[in-house]
Write a protein that holds these residues in place. Structure first.
Motif, mmCIF file in Angstrom:
data_model
loop_
_atom_site.group_PDB
_atom_site.id
_atom_site.type_symbol
_atom_site.label_atom_id
_atom_site.label_comp_id
_atom_site.label_asym_id
_atom_site.label_seq_id
_atom_site.Cartn_x
_atom_site.Cartn_y
_atom_site.Cartn_z
ATOM 1 N N ASP A 23 39.089 49.495 45.136
ATOM 2 C CA ASP A 23 39.218 48.270 44.341
ATOM 3 C C ASP A 23 38.601 47.070 45.056
ATOM 4 O OD1 ASP A 23 40.576 49.809 42.450
ATOM 5 O OD2 ASP A 23 42.561 49.109 43.068
ATOM 6 N N TRP A 24 38.925 46.913 46.339
ATOM 7 C CA TRP A 24 38.376 45.786 47.089
ATOM 8 C C TRP A 24 36.863 45.899 47.206
ATOM 9 C CZ3 TRP A 24 40.411 42.344 51.377
ATOM 10 C CH2 TRP A 24 41.644 41.793 51.030
ATOM 11 N N TYR A 25 36.368 47.098 47.408
ATOM 12 C CA TYR A 25 34.922 47.305 47.519
ATOM 13 C C TYR A 25 34.244 46.885 46.215
ATOM 14 C CZ TYR A 25 30.445 49.369 48.653
ATOM 15 O OH TYR A 25 29.116 49.545 48.910
ATOM 16 N N PHE A 26 34.788 47.307 45.089
ATOM 17 C CA PHE A 26 34.214 46.954 43.791
ATOM 18 C C PHE A 26 34.255 45.438 43.568
ATOM 19 C CE2 PHE A 26 34.707 46.111 39.219
ATOM 20 C CZ PHE A 26 33.467 46.566 38.787
ATOM 21 N N GLU A 27 35.392 44.807 43.889
ATOM 22 C CA GLU A 27 35.533 43.353 43.707
ATOM 23 C C GLU A 27 34.515 42.578 44.547
ATOM 24 O OE1 GLU A 27 39.616 42.533 44.693
ATOM 25 O OE2 GLU A 27 40.359 43.703 42.977
ATOM 26 N N ARG A 28 34.130 43.097 45.690
ATOM 27 C CA ARG A 28 33.239 42.380 46.593
ATOM 28 C C ARG A 28 31.771 42.750 46.436
ATOM 29 N NH1 ARG A 28 38.063 42.210 47.493
ATOM 30 N NH2 ARG A 28 39.108 40.632 48.729
ATOM 31 N N THR A 29 31.486 43.924 45.866
ATOM 32 C CA THR A 29 30.087 44.358 45.786
ATOM 33 C C THR A 29 29.619 44.658 44.361
ATOM 34 O OG1 THR A 29 30.581 46.729 45.982
ATOM 35 C CG2 THR A 29 30.300 45.473 48.048
ATOM 36 N N GLY A 30 30.569 44.884 43.448
ATOM 37 C CA GLY A 30 30.210 45.281 42.089
ATOM 38 C C GLY A 30 29.873 46.761 41.974
ATOM 39 N N GLU A 31 29.936 47.482 43.093
ATOM 40 C CA GLU A 31 29.644 48.920 43.100
ATOM 41 C C GLU A 31 30.953 49.710 43.014
ATOM 42 O OE1 GLU A 31 26.410 50.227 45.976
ATOM 43 O OE2 GLU A 31 27.036 48.297 46.819
ATOM 44 N N ARG A 32 31.002 50.653 42.081
ATOM 45 C CA ARG A 32 32.203 51.467 41.888
ATOM 46 C C ARG A 32 32.120 52.728 42.748
ATOM 47 N NH1 ARG A 32 36.675 49.988 39.845
ATOM 48 N NH2 ARG A 32 35.717 49.051 38.024
ATOM 49 N N VAL A 33 33.173 52.964 43.545
ATOM 50 C CA VAL A 33 33.335 54.187 44.320
ATOM 51 C C VAL A 33 34.716 54.722 43.978
ATOM 52 C CG1 VAL A 33 33.511 55.180 46.646
ATOM 53 C CG2 VAL A 33 31.847 53.363 46.197
ATOM 54 N N THR A 34 34.822 56.022 43.744
ATOM 55 C CA THR A 34 36.108 56.622 43.391
ATOM 56 C C THR A 34 36.691 57.387 44.580
ATOM 57 O OG1 THR A 34 35.157 58.710 42.640
ATOM 58 C CG2 THR A 34 35.319 56.920 41.004
ATOM 59 N N LYS A 35 37.991 57.611 44.515
ATOM 60 C CA LYS A 35 38.637 58.390 45.570
ATOM 61 C C LYS A 35 38.061 59.798 45.632
ATOM 62 C CE LYS A 35 43.119 57.678 44.638
ATOM 63 N NZ LYS A 35 44.581 57.527 44.827
ATOM 64 N N GLU A 36 37.674 60.337 44.501
ATOM 65 C CA GLU A 36 37.087 61.680 44.462
ATOM 66 C C GLU A 36 35.790 61.730 45.284
ATOM 67 O OE1 GLU A 36 36.987 65.616 43.845
ATOM 68 O OE2 GLU A 36 38.639 64.319 43.233
ATOM 69 N N GLN A 37 35.009 60.652 45.254
ATOM 70 C CA GLN A 37 33.760 60.597 46.021
ATOM 71 C C GLN A 37 34.012 60.556 47.531
ATOM 72 O OE1 GLN A 37 32.454 57.175 43.398
ATOM 73 N NE2 GLN A 37 30.445 58.003 43.974
ATOM 74 N N LEU A 38 35.215 60.162 47.927
ATOM 75 C CA LEU A 38 35.552 60.029 49.343
ATOM 76 C C LEU A 38 36.139 61.309 49.927
ATOM 77 C CD1 LEU A 38 37.220 56.500 49.147
ATOM 78 C CD2 LEU A 38 34.826 57.065 49.664
ATOM 79 N N LYS A 39 36.369 62.294 49.091
ATOM 80 C CA LYS A 39 37.034 63.530 49.502
ATOM 81 C C LYS A 39 36.286 64.201 50.663
ATOM 82 C CE LYS A 39 39.672 67.051 47.259
ATOM 83 N NZ LYS A 39 40.043 67.665 46.020
ATOM 84 N N GLY A 40 37.053 64.489 51.720
ATOM 85 C CA GLY A 40 36.500 65.179 52.883
ATOM 86 C C GLY A 40 35.828 64.285 53.900
#
Length: 182
Positions: A23-40
């Protein structure tokens, strides 16, 4: 007979820091990253702007505004009826987080006494019957029952009993109560 003791980690277990990073990353950059993308991936990595998320950990307000992990309030309140519950956080790694974490607990877990909050560096000092944590470094040397709370950064851990949700934690302890009563 003394109640059995449960040590519960805050970040990644009670507070959904991984969602907060996204959420903070999106608010500051406009780029969406999901928890699923962070897996591993190691915690705070996997974001296009490398290093920015680690910076959040040193930003005033970050720990104070973390979302509550779904189900944690109800399950922890119920566990406190039958167990001695301590919240254990390696908060001194981020000194500005100390006050924010206390305020966060007061707001979201007002039923937990200040006497049951432990801020430390290494959790190797913790003596309890159970520890719920999302990190191997905290569970590895723990002498009681090790309970790994699932998070993207620990998806590759295989050495522990894994709990994906607080409902899973509640089921585990409900089964323990039946064993004791039986």
């Amino acid at each position: 007979m003394a109640k059995k003791r449960i040590a519960i980690d805050m970040d990644g277990v009670m507070a959904d820091l991984n969602q907060h990073y996204c959420d903070w990353y999106f608010e500051r950059t406009g780029e969406r990253v999901t928890k699923e993308q962070l897996k591993g991936l190691p915690e705070t990595t996997g974001f296009p702007q490398e290093g920015i998320v680690h910076h959040f950990l040193h930003t005033p307000g970050f720990f104070r505004t973390a979302p509550v992990m779904q189900g944690s309030q109800e399950v922890i309140r119920a566990l406190m009826e039958d167990y001695e519950v301590f919240i254990v956080s390696a908060a001194v790694e981020f000194p500005q987080s100390l006050t924010e974490k206390i305020d966060w607990l007061k707001e979201h877990f007002p039923f937990i006494s200040w006497k049951n909050i432990v801020f430390c560096g290494l959790k190797t000092i913790v003596k309890a019957d159970y520890m719920i944590d999302d990190y191997d470094k905290n569970l590895r040397y723990f002498e009681g029952e090790r309970m790994l709370f699932s998070a993207p950064h620990n998806s590759n851990y295989e050495d522990y009993n894994r709990y994906d949700t607080w409902e899973d934690v509640a089921k585990f302890f409900a089964a323990r109560q039946v064993e004791v009563a039986g």
